[in-house]
Design an enzyme around this catalytic site. Sequence first.
Site, PDB file in Angstrom:
ATOM      1  N   LYS A 286       0.708  -1.089  -0.150  1.00  6.75           N
ATOM      2  CA  LYS A 286       0.015  -0.029  -0.375  1.00  6.75           C
ATOM      3  C   LYS A 286       0.837   1.156  -0.055  1.00  6.75           C
ATOM      4  CE  LYS A 286      -4.473   1.936   2.322  1.00  6.75           C
ATOM      5  NZ  LYS A 286      -5.183   1.518   4.067  1.00  6.75           N
TER       6      LYS A 286
ATOM      7  N   SER B  47      -9.581   1.672   2.369  1.00  3.81           N
ATOM      8  CA  SER B  47      -8.642   1.876   1.628  1.00  3.81           C
ATOM      9  C   SER B  47      -7.779   1.095   0.799  1.00  3.81           C
ATOM     10  CB  SER B  47      -7.973   3.149   2.624  1.00  3.81           C
ATOM     11  OG  SER B  47      -7.757   2.856   3.677  1.00  3.81           O
TER      12      SER B  47
ATOM     13  N   SER C  58     -10.613  -1.295   6.779  1.00 11.31           N
ATOM     14  CA  SER C  58      -9.352  -1.036   5.109  1.00 11.31           C
ATOM     15  C   SER C  58      -8.505  -2.152   4.318  1.00 11.31           C
ATOM     16  CB  SER C  58      -8.315   0.023   5.153  1.00 11.31           C
ATOM     17  OG  SER C  58      -8.965   1.670   6.280  1.00 11.31           O
TER      18      SER C  58
END
Length: 450
Positions: free
Chosen positions: A66, A141, A165
């Site tokens: 990420k 996310s 997330s």
Amino acid sequence: MITTASTSAETEVRVGLDHIEKYEPEITSLITVRQDEAIAEARRLDEQVENGVWPGPLYGMTLTVKDNFDVAGTPTTNGTAFAYAPQASEDCFVIDRVKEAGAVILGKANQSEYCQSVTNQNVHHGSCRNPWGLDRIAGGSSGGSAAGVAARIATASIGSDSGGSIRIPASLNGVVGLRPSAGRLSNRRTASTRVATFTVGGPLARTAVDAARLFHAMDAYDPADVTSVDRRRDHTLALGREGLRGLRIGVPTNYFMDGVDSEILAAVNAAIGTLGDLGAEITDVHVPGAEDCRTHFYPMVTANFFALYGEYLDRPAEDLDPEVVMSLEHGRSVTATQFAEAAMYRQSFIRNLENLFDDIDVFVCPTVPIATPRLGKLEHSEMMDVSRNNFVQPFAGIPAISIPCGLRSDGMPIGLQMTAGYWKDTVLLNAAIAFQNATSFHTQRPALIG
């Protein structure tokens, strides 16, 4: 711990790069690709093997990361239009750990800007699409992490979770996602030492075994991180061989099963039946305070994000994402009294959960209780529906894992979430491994990749 690789590191990297070329134009799961760096790193690892030196327990594993974690020589954007680190000067703690264990990082994964949305529709880097349905959200996310793993771009990925997330995109993309206990993994992710109060990093992978391998490589005390906990870490995996005999599993009678889509509820109930067949003791439980958790969690988490990223609201209007603006504006509106009351509620909430886990080891529920939304604008209420079962765990700092447990009639994956007491991460991983040994949901592939 598994310590063998069936192919060379370079072979795995080139398979991943081939999948990036094939599927990335459809799903937009990456912000940056490390093609040359990944090939060079893989060759160095393979040379070690040829010289009789074992590179580590993650040899043969490819990763995406990420884009809120620093990877040396690579931009770190946190999903924004600008780069916090145009070229990160060094690897952050968990990245250093996985590289030392023999993994190769293929690229930086797409994410919701500032980790502020459950959709991963990023106005700067493109909306990440779900490989199981290109008209559906990948979830956020950490959507790019989950979508890339589902599309076989990488073996696994490293994401972060403040309010679902990791677990939400894991569920929507049919992969495994672990939110660890607070303090297990280092939160030093970028050159900035500031980090959101409820945020933790964690693994996403197609199998629970790979999620466990990646988690154990990252799981270490970081004395330079004030959120890191110096406590004994259990890395013992049963690998499901003994089933789940004696594991006490609670099925909530309140909140978590309310208003769940009928197909999702049927799949979750069937999964609970499988856990019982594997020897677990199934019982109904009341999870105290679950109904009120969001009311107290949301002001704290949005206020914390505003403290971190409030200057975003001063940027030109054309550079702003409405979802990020909504979240930060809410954080700005939180009063000191509201924050203090929520913090006091949290103390009693954690104590009540500790008492609950005296009687059970795990409680289960759907990870996402509604059908996967289509791309486009989601109302605030719909975003809350997506994430409603994912607030309790960050609020209390306890671990949870999402594992695939079926498909809806529209072909979209369903996730089963298991939540355990503080520092009981390995209990969740062992339960997930046992479930996957008895089922085949994790072996199913999106039609996109055949």
